[in-house]
Structure formats: structure tokens, C-alpha cells
Design a protein around this motif. Structure first.
Motif, PDB file in Angstrom:
ATOM      1  N   GLU A 199      12.625  -7.388   6.555  1.00 36.31           N
ATOM      2  CA  GLU A 199      11.963  -6.803   5.381  1.00 36.31           C
ATOM      3  C   GLU A 199      13.381  -6.417   4.199  1.00 36.31           C
ATOM      4  O   GLU A 199      15.045  -7.452   4.382  1.00 36.31           O
ATOM      5  CB  GLU A 199      12.859  -5.232   5.492  1.00 36.31           C
ATOM      6  CG  GLU A 199      11.928  -4.808   6.929  1.00 36.31           C
ATOM      7  CD  GLU A 199      13.009  -3.369   7.645  1.00 36.31           C
ATOM      8  OE1 GLU A 199      12.201  -2.135   7.072  1.00 36.31           O
ATOM      9  OE2 GLU A 199      13.842  -3.039   7.870  1.00 36.31           O
ATOM     10  N   CYS A 216       9.936  -4.917  -0.078  1.00 35.57           N
ATOM     11  CA  CYS A 216       8.651  -5.558   1.843  1.00 35.57           C
ATOM     12  C   CYS A 216       9.604  -4.458   2.888  1.00 35.57           C
ATOM     13  O   CYS A 216      10.750  -5.262   3.613  1.00 35.57           O
ATOM     14  CB  CYS A 216       9.068  -7.329   1.270  1.00 35.57           C
ATOM     15  SG  CYS A 216       7.821  -7.397   3.082  1.00 35.57           S
ATOM     16  N   ARG A 218       8.626  -3.002   6.971  1.00 34.29           N
ATOM     17  CA  ARG A 218       7.522  -3.366   8.245  1.00 34.29           C
ATOM     18  C   ARG A 218       7.241  -2.383   8.295  1.00 34.29           C
ATOM     19  O   ARG A 218       7.176  -0.866   7.535  1.00 34.29           O
ATOM     20  CB  ARG A 218       9.056  -3.061   9.435  1.00 34.29           C
ATOM     21  CG  ARG A 218       9.357  -4.631   9.617  1.00 34.29           C
ATOM     22  CD  ARG A 218      10.197  -4.417  11.090  1.00 34.29           C
ATOM     23  NE  ARG A 218      11.174  -3.722  10.430  1.00 34.29           N
ATOM     24  CZ  ARG A 218      12.440  -3.358  11.781  1.00 34.29           C
ATOM     25  NH1 ARG A 218      12.340  -3.978  12.863  1.00 34.29           N
ATOM     26  NH2 ARG A 218      12.970  -2.330  11.467  1.00 34.29           N
ATOM     27  N   ASP A 219       5.948  -1.819   8.876  1.00 40.77           N
ATOM     28  CA  ASP A 219       4.518  -0.662   8.667  1.00 40.77           C
ATOM     29  C   ASP A 219       4.846  -0.639  10.002  1.00 40.77           C
ATOM     30  O   ASP A 219       5.141  -1.217  11.099  1.00 40.77           O
ATOM     31  CB  ASP A 219       3.498  -1.193   7.780  1.00 40.77           C
ATOM     32  CG  ASP A 219       2.323  -0.258   7.774  1.00 40.77           C
ATOM     33  OD1 ASP A 219       3.032   1.091   7.233  1.00 40.77           O
ATOM     34  OD2 ASP A 219       1.274   0.005   8.361  1.00 40.77           O
ATOM     35  N   ASP A 220       3.876   0.559  10.114  1.00 40.97           N
ATOM     36  CA  ASP A 220       4.084   1.350  11.450  1.00 40.97           C
ATOM     37  C   ASP A 220       3.698   0.106  12.675  1.00 40.97           C
ATOM     38  O   ASP A 220       3.052   0.042  13.541  1.00 40.97           O
ATOM     39  CB  ASP A 220       3.506   2.428  11.761  1.00 40.97           C
ATOM     40  CG  ASP A 220       4.242   3.403  11.082  1.00 40.97           C
ATOM     41  OD1 ASP A 220       5.330   3.316  11.077  1.00 40.97           O
ATOM     42  OD2 ASP A 220       4.114   4.295  10.248  1.00 40.97           O
ATOM     43  N   ARG A 226       4.699  -3.603   3.976  1.00 40.49           N
ATOM     44  CA  ARG A 226       4.113  -2.811   3.588  1.00 40.49           C
ATOM     45  C   ARG A 226       4.965  -2.850   2.304  1.00 40.49           C
ATOM     46  O   ARG A 226       6.800  -3.352   2.068  1.00 40.49           O
ATOM     47  CB  ARG A 226       4.672  -1.629   3.927  1.00 40.49           C
ATOM     48  CG  ARG A 226       4.328   0.009   3.025  1.00 40.49           C
ATOM     49  CD  ARG A 226       3.879   1.210   3.732  1.00 40.49           C
ATOM     50  NE  ARG A 226       2.894   1.497   4.249  1.00 40.49           N
ATOM     51  CZ  ARG A 226       1.290   1.426   4.240  1.00 40.49           C
ATOM     52  NH1 ARG A 226       1.332   1.788   2.608  1.00 40.49           N
ATOM     53  NH2 ARG A 226       0.759   1.486   5.425  1.00 40.49           N
ATOM     54  N   ARG A 228       5.757  -1.915  -1.213  1.00 39.38           N
ATOM     55  CA  ARG A 228       6.464  -0.652  -1.838  1.00 39.38           C
ATOM     56  C   ARG A 228       7.297  -0.446  -3.082  1.00 39.38           C
ATOM     57  O   ARG A 228       8.282  -1.335  -3.145  1.00 39.38           O
ATOM     58  CB  ARG A 228       7.653   0.864  -0.606  1.00 39.38           C
ATOM     59  CG  ARG A 228       6.840  -0.117   0.427  1.00 39.38           C
ATOM     60  CD  ARG A 228       7.421   1.606   0.782  1.00 39.38           C
ATOM     61  NE  ARG A 228       6.644   2.829   1.537  1.00 39.38           N
ATOM     62  CZ  ARG A 228       6.849   3.547   1.936  1.00 39.38           C
ATOM     63  NH1 ARG A 228       7.338   4.060   2.978  1.00 39.38           N
ATOM     64  NH2 ARG A 228       6.316   4.986   1.785  1.00 39.38           N
ATOM     65  N   TYR A 258       4.906 -12.269   9.899  1.00 39.55           N
ATOM     66  CA  TYR A 258       3.754 -11.000   9.594  1.00 39.55           C
ATOM     67  C   TYR A 258       2.520 -11.349   8.787  1.00 39.55           C
ATOM     68  O   TYR A 258       1.743 -12.697   8.246  1.00 39.55           O
ATOM     69  CB  TYR A 258       4.217  -9.991   7.890  1.00 39.55           C
ATOM     70  CG  TYR A 258       5.303  -8.798   8.172  1.00 39.55           C
ATOM     71  CD1 TYR A 258       4.796  -8.153   9.102  1.00 39.55           C
ATOM     72  CD2 TYR A 258       6.267  -9.484   7.449  1.00 39.55           C
ATOM     73  CE1 TYR A 258       6.399  -7.394   8.953  1.00 39.55           C
ATOM     74  CE2 TYR A 258       7.114  -8.348   7.356  1.00 39.55           C
ATOM     75  CZ  TYR A 258       7.632  -7.716   8.406  1.00 39.55           C
ATOM     76  OH  TYR A 258       8.080  -6.947   8.310  1.00 39.55           O
ATOM     77  N   TRP A 264      -0.088   0.945  -0.564  1.00 41.95           N
ATOM     78  CA  TRP A 264      -0.788   2.669  -1.538  1.00 41.95           C
ATOM     79  C   TRP A 264       0.119   2.526  -2.726  1.00 41.95           C
ATOM     80  O   TRP A 264       0.813   2.838  -2.413  1.00 41.95           O
ATOM     81  CB  TRP A 264      -0.420   3.120  -0.102  1.00 41.95           C
ATOM     82  CG  TRP A 264      -1.023   4.867  -0.147  1.00 41.95           C
ATOM     83  CD1 TRP A 264      -2.276   6.038  -0.214  1.00 41.95           C
ATOM     84  CD2 TRP A 264      -0.090   6.161  -1.481  1.00 41.95           C
ATOM     85  NE1 TRP A 264      -2.440   6.896  -0.908  1.00 41.95           N
ATOM     86  CE2 TRP A 264      -1.503   7.191  -1.291  1.00 41.95           C
ATOM     87  CE3 TRP A 264       0.717   6.016  -2.126  1.00 41.95           C
ATOM     88  CZ2 TRP A 264      -1.058   8.580  -2.492  1.00 41.95           C
ATOM     89  CZ3 TRP A 264       1.423   6.882  -2.632  1.00 41.95           C
ATOM     90  CH2 TRP A 264       0.370   8.231  -3.072  1.00 41.95           C
ATOM     91  N   ASP A 300      -5.583   2.387  -0.354  1.00 45.74           N
ATOM     92  CA  ASP A 300      -4.976   1.877   0.443  1.00 45.74           C
ATOM     93  C   ASP A 300      -5.348   0.242   0.248  1.00 45.74           C
ATOM     94  O   ASP A 300      -6.955  -0.119  -0.172  1.00 45.74           O
ATOM     95  CB  ASP A 300      -5.407   1.870   1.751  1.00 45.74           C
ATOM     96  CG  ASP A 300      -4.501   3.474   2.141  1.00 45.74           C
ATOM     97  OD1 ASP A 300      -2.950   3.525   2.325  1.00 45.74           O
ATOM     98  OD2 ASP A 300      -5.666   4.590   2.577  1.00 45.74           O
ATOM     99  N   ARG A 302      -5.172  -4.528   1.595  1.00 45.01           N
ATOM    100  CA  ARG A 302      -4.660  -5.087   2.148  1.00 45.01           C
ATOM    101  C   ARG A 302      -4.358  -6.110   1.572  1.00 45.01           C
ATOM    102  O   ARG A 302      -5.673  -6.942   1.206  1.00 45.01           O
ATOM    103  CB  ARG A 302      -5.214  -4.517   3.415  1.00 45.01           C
ATOM    104  CG  ARG A 302      -4.576  -6.118   4.454  1.00 45.01           C
ATOM    105  CD  ARG A 302      -5.281  -5.513   5.689  1.00 45.01           C
ATOM    106  NE  ARG A 302      -7.083  -5.830   5.769  1.00 45.01           N
ATOM    107  CZ  ARG A 302      -7.541  -6.115   6.685  1.00 45.01           C
ATOM    108  NH1 ARG A 302      -7.452  -5.000   7.893  1.00 45.01           N
ATOM    109  NH2 ARG A 302      -8.295  -5.944   7.365  1.00 45.01           N
TER     110      ARG A 302
END
Length: 310
Positions: A199, A216, A218-220, A226, A228, A258, A264, A300, A302
Motif C-alpha cells: 500500500e 493505493c 489492498r482491496d477485500d 484499490r 482511492r 496485484y 469506485w 465501479d 477495473r
């Protein structure tokens, strides 16, 4: 004011910062020029030799010798440019990033020690004097993309991210305090517990002040990062800062292993969406919602990291 006045100041200041003492602990084992090259590579994720020559006004042969030494020492890697096959992209290796971090730490300690000699009540006057010098000697020249550096956050920068996100989104889109609360939670979670290998946060700096940011994290979802809190100050737009910040996230996520990056956003953020599209992000879902005091359409996006942007 005469030429001699400026030359006298230059001699004084180079002595103060030790610019002429190449054996000084601050830069060792590098010269001041070599240290500056490392700094530029650390703060510009996508750099080639031509960019470095333009930014630092270096002779091509001299820069080549520096880069050759760095490559032999395992500090940099060279590869084909993503935008121009005639150019060579220069990136720091893990060892190079460690050297950059050490030089940055020494610089902060050195400047901190220098400021310790200035009385607290005199520091605002010093800051204003430095600002005046920059403004007068740079008068008539608009900021250039190469004037912007990307760096890791310093103390106070995380608070700046919260404050500027809240203020700008309120001014430009009418968001209420709910948005500030969301940003504060995101930033607090990052500040309290983040893995620097997976991150990272970037601050875009222009003329000594922050003008942009991105995170940057970690996403679930397994294998996903992710993106942000992408933000660029209004008076710094048009310099490609948003593009560089998103590029930094993409490069970092690839290096960290990754498989994809998700984000989002809302459809009203048209400029940000164009940046995401340029980097290969694809819209995968959207849904109307009521948040932050506004009726919005959430989206969203990607990016599969093995995909190549068009």
C-alpha cells in the motif's frame, strides 16, 4: 540589487547546505548531481533519459555516465519506453529506492538541524522570504509538468488530504460533511495500519506545496488493489498531475504483484474518468445512490494488470 549581491548569496547558501562538500555525509557516496538524479527517479514513476536531461539541464554524455554507474551498482534498470520506442525508460530498483529513501532521510535531518538554529518566531519570516525569492526569480514563467514531483507523504500530509478533499468536493459538487467523514476514515485506517510493500500514498508537490494526491490500498477481493482519493488542486490542473498519479498507482500495483486494480467513483467526475480510461480501466457497473447530500450515479471501474491500455 546587483549581480554581486546574488553571487554573494549563492556562495553563502551553498556553504550552508554543504553543496560543495562532495564527501559530506549528506550525499555520500554520491555527488550532489547524482543525488538529484536519484531524487528525480524516485519521484517520477515514468522517466526516460531525455526527461532527466530536460529537467536537470544536464549534458547528455554526463547523464549517460551517471546512469551507467547506477546500472552497474544495481540502482536502476533501463527498458523500452511505453510511449516512444526510440527512448529508454529509467526506473529505480529496490536497491535504488532504498538509496533514495536514505538520501531523503538525511536531507530531512539536515534541513531540520538547520531550522533548529532559527527561532520559532522567525520561521514565518524565513518561509515568506524563500517564497518571495521563488516568485521573483520565476516571475513570468508558468508552472511546467516537470516542476511537479511525486513523493511519499510527510507529517501533516494525511491531514491535508482530508481537508482538501472535503473543501474541494464541497465547493465543486456540493458534498456535505458526510464526505469528509468518509475520507477521514479512509485516511485514518491507512495511517494507523498499512503495509508499505502493498500500500502506498503519493503527494504531488509543486513549488513546495502539495497540489495532488492518490492512494493505493489492498482491496477485500484477493489479488486486487484499490485506487482511492485521487485529487488535483484546481490551480494545478492541466499539468498532467492526475495522469502521473494514476500511473504511479498502476506501476506500483504491478510491481507489488496485484492482478487487478479496482476503484469506485461517481459519474460527475468526468476528468478523473477520462484519466482512468486512458490507463485502461473499464467500467464494470454503475448504480444511482443518494450520498453526501447529492443524488449521484456511482461507478465501479477495473483494470486487469496484464491488459495493455489502448
Amino acid at each position: 540589487m546587483t549581480v554581486q549581491d546574488i553571487r554573494s548569496f549563492n556562495r553563502f547558501y551553498t556553504n550552508v547546505i554543504g553543496a560543495l562538500d562532495y564527501g559530506r555525509h549528506l550525499y555520500a557516496p554520491y555527488t550532489l548531481t547524482e543525488s538529484r538524479v536519484i531524487y528525480e527517479l524516485a519521484h517520477a514513476p515514468r522517466t526516460d533519459a531525455a526527461d532527466l536531461r530536460a529537467q536537470l539541464h544536464l549534458d547528455a554524455g554526463y547523464l549517460t555516465r551517471i546512469l551507467n554507474r547506477f546500472e552497474e551498482d544495481g540502482l536502476v534498470e533501463r527498458g523500452p519506453s511505453e510511449t516512444d520506442p526510440r527512448r529508454r525508460r529509467i526506473t529505480l530498483t529496490t536497491r535504488g529506492r532504498e538509496a533514495a529513501a536514505l538520501l531523503d532521510e538525511r536531507a530531512r535531518e539536515s534541513v531540520g538541524a538547520l531550522l533548529d538554529t532559527v527561532r520559532a518566531e522567525d520561521r514565518p519570516r524565513l518561509a515568506e522570504a524563500l517564497k518571495t525569492v521563488r516568485e521573483l526569480l520565476g516571475e513570468g514563467r508558468a508552472p511546467r509538468p516537470e516542476d511537479v514531483v511525486l513523493r511519499e507523504p510527510a507529517p501533516g500530509d494525511l491531514g491535508w488530504i482530508v481537508q482538501r478533499n472535503a473543501a474541494l468536493y464541497a465547493a465543486e459538487y456540493g458534498f456535505n460533511l458526510d464526505y469528509e467523514g468518509l475520507v477521514a476514515r479512509i485516511v485514518a485506517e491507512y495511517g494507523e495500519d498499512h503495509d508499505p510493500h502493498l500500500e502506498r500514498t503519493w503527494i504531488a508537490e509543486l513549488d513546495g506545496r502539495p497540489v495532488g494526491c492518490v492512494m493505493c490500498v489492498r482491496d477485500d477481493a484477493p489479488g486486487a488493489a484499490r485506487l482511492r482519493l485521487l485529487l488535483v488542486e484546481p490551480d494545478a490542473r492541466g499539468l498532467g498531475i492526475g495522469d502521473r498519479l494514476v500511473g504511479a498507482v498502476v506501476d506500483f500495483a504491478r510491481e507489488a504483484g496485484y492482478r487487478e486494480i479496482v476503484l469506485w467513483t461517481n459519474d460527475i467526475l468526468a476528468a478523473a474518468r477520462r484519466i482512468y480510461q486512458r490507463h485502461g480501466f473499464v467500467l464494470v457497473a454503475e448504480k444511482p445512490h443518494r450520498s453526501f447530500g447529492q443524488d449521484l450515479v456511482g461507478q465501479d471501474w477495473r483494470l486487469e494488470l496484464d491488459a495493455t491500455p489502448e
